[in-house]
Design an enzyme around this catalytic site. Structure first.
Site, PDB file in Angstrom:
ATOM      1  N   LYS A  46      -3.227   8.479   2.849  1.00 54.47           N
ATOM      2  CA  LYS A  46      -4.419   8.366   3.586  1.00 54.47           C
ATOM      3  C   LYS A  46      -4.332   9.044   4.963  1.00 54.47           C
ATOM      4  CE  LYS A  46      -7.161   6.448   0.534  1.00 54.47           C
ATOM      5  NZ  LYS A  46      -7.989   7.074  -0.126  1.00 54.47           N
ATOM      6  N   TYR A  52       0.904  -1.188   0.128  1.00 57.33           N
ATOM      7  CA  TYR A  52       0.070  -0.114   0.015  1.00 57.33           C
ATOM      8  C   TYR A  52       0.889   1.403  -0.064  1.00 57.33           C
ATOM      9  CZ  TYR A  52      -4.547   2.473   0.578  1.00 57.33           C
ATOM     10  OH  TYR A  52      -5.709   3.171   0.318  1.00 57.33           O
TER      11      TYR A  52
END
Ligand code: NAD
Length: 275
Positions: free
Chosen positions: A173, A166
Site C-alpha cells: 500500500k 497487515y
C-alpha cells in the site's frame, strides 16, 4: 442495496461519463458501493472481474444497475490485461474514469511476523497485484481517457503506520500511495486527476484474510473520533467527489475515510478494553 436513494444520493454529476470499475467480487466489495454511487449520479459503468466463480456473483449486481459490460481480467497477466483493455476500447473507444479496488496476498503473510512470513515470492506477487496493477491499469486507461478524466485507488493506513498482521500488504500500500503521486504527476498536464482513498476497516472478502480482524474492527470503532465503523457509503461518497467535477483541483491526494482513526495518537482508555 441497489437504488438506495438515501445511501447513494441521486443526481447528474456524472451524466454522460463512462467509467471502468476494477474489483467488484460480491455485494460487500468496496468497489460495489462505489459503483452504486457513481451509477446514482448518472455514470455508465463497465466492470472487470476475475474467474468464473466471481462472475456468477458479480453478474446479477451489474445487471441490477442496467449495465452490461463485464470483462474478465487477471491483473497479474499481461495477456489478460491486453485483452481486457482491447475489449473496452472496442466497445467504448474512450472513457472518463477508472476505479482500481484490487489487492491480494497469501493468507500466511497476513499474520504474525512480517520478516518471517514474507518470502520473495509473496513479496513480488503482493506488489504485482496490489501496487503495480494500478500503474499498469492507469497507463492503459490514460491512453483511452478523455482529457479531464479521473482515477482512484483504494489504500489503507497500514501504508503509513505499523498495524498487527497487515505486514507485506502495508508495504504494497505504501508503494501504491507513492505510485498514485507519480501517476498524478504524469497525467496532470492532461487534466487527469489521480487520487487514493484510505478507507477504514470494512467487512469484505479481502479484509476477512487479515489475522486478528475482530480486534482491528473493534479497536478502530472505539478509538476513532466518530466511534463507529467505516461506512462503505462514505467511501463511495469520497469516490464521487474525487471522480466528478466536485474534486476539481484535487490530485495526488490520499483521502482518509476512516472515522478519523488516522489522526489519533493516544486513544481514549475505553478503546483499550477488548470486546
Ligand atoms: P474485495 O475482496 O471485495 O475486493 C478485492 C478485489 O481484488 C476482488 O474483486 C478480487 O477479485 C480482486 N483481485 C484480487 N486479485 C486479483 C487479480 N489477480 N486480478 C484481478 N482482480 C483481483 O475486498 P475490498 O475490501 O473491497 O478490497 C478493495 C480494495 O480496497 C483493496 O485494494 C483493499 O486493499 C482496499 N481496502 C480495503 C479495506 C477493508 O477494510 N476492506 C480498507 C482499506 C482499503
Amino acid at each position: 442495496m441497489s437504488g438506495d436513494k438515501d445511501q447513494f444520493p441521486t443526481g447528474d454529476l456524472l451524466q454522460g461519463k463512462r467509467g471502468l470499475i476494477m474489483g467488484v467480487a460480491n455485494k460487500n466489495s468496496i468497489a460495489w458501493a462505489i459503483a452504486q454511487q457513481l451509477h446514482a449520479q448518472g455514470a455508465e459503468l463497465a466492470f472487470t472481474y476475475i474467474g468464473e466463480a466471481l462472475e456468477r456473483r458479480v453478474r446479477p449486481l451489474v445487471e441490477s444497475l442496467g449495465a452490461e459490460i463485464m470483462i474478465p481480467c487477471d491483473v497479474m497477466s499481461d495477456e489478460s490485461m491486453d485483452a481486457a483493455f482491447a475489449e473496452i476500447e472496442k466497445i467504448w473507444g474512450k472513457f472518463d474514469f477508472l476505479v482500481h479496488a484490487i489487492a491480494f496476498t497469501d493468507k500466511e503473510a497476513l499474520k504474525g511476523s512480517f520478516i518471517e512470513n514474507t518470502t520473495r515470492k509473496i513479496f513480488r506477487d503482493t506488489m504485482d497485484v496490489s501496487a503495480f496493477s494500478f500503474v499498469d491499469a492507469a497507463n492503459r486507461a490514460a491512453k483511452m481517457m478523455n482529457d479531464g478524466g479521473a482515477m482512484i485507488t483504494l489504500t489503507y493506513l497500514g501504508a503509513e503506520r505499523v498495524l498487527p498482521n497487515y505486514n507485506v500488504m502495508g508495504v504494497a500500500k505504501a508503494a501504491l500511495e507513492a505510485s498514485t503521486r507519480y501517476i498524478a504527476r504524469d497525467l496532470g498536464p492532461r487534466g487527469i486527476r489521480v487520487n487514493a482513498i484510505s478507507a477504514g476497516p470494512i467487512k469484505t472478502l479481502a479484509a476477512a484474510g487479515i489475522g486478528g480482524g475482530r480486534h482491528m474492527f473493534s479497536f478502530n470503532r472505539k478509538a476513532s473520533p466518530l466511534r463507529d465503523d467505516t461506512d462503505p457509503a462514505g467511501v463511495a461518497g469520497a469516490a464521487l467527489y474525487l471522480l466528478s467535477g466536485l474534486g476539481k483541483s484535487c490530485t495526488g491526494e490520499v483521502l482518509h475515510v476512516d472515522g478519523g482513526f488516522h489522526i489519533v495518537g493516544i486513544p481514549d482508555e475505553d478503546a483499550l478494553q477488548e470486546g
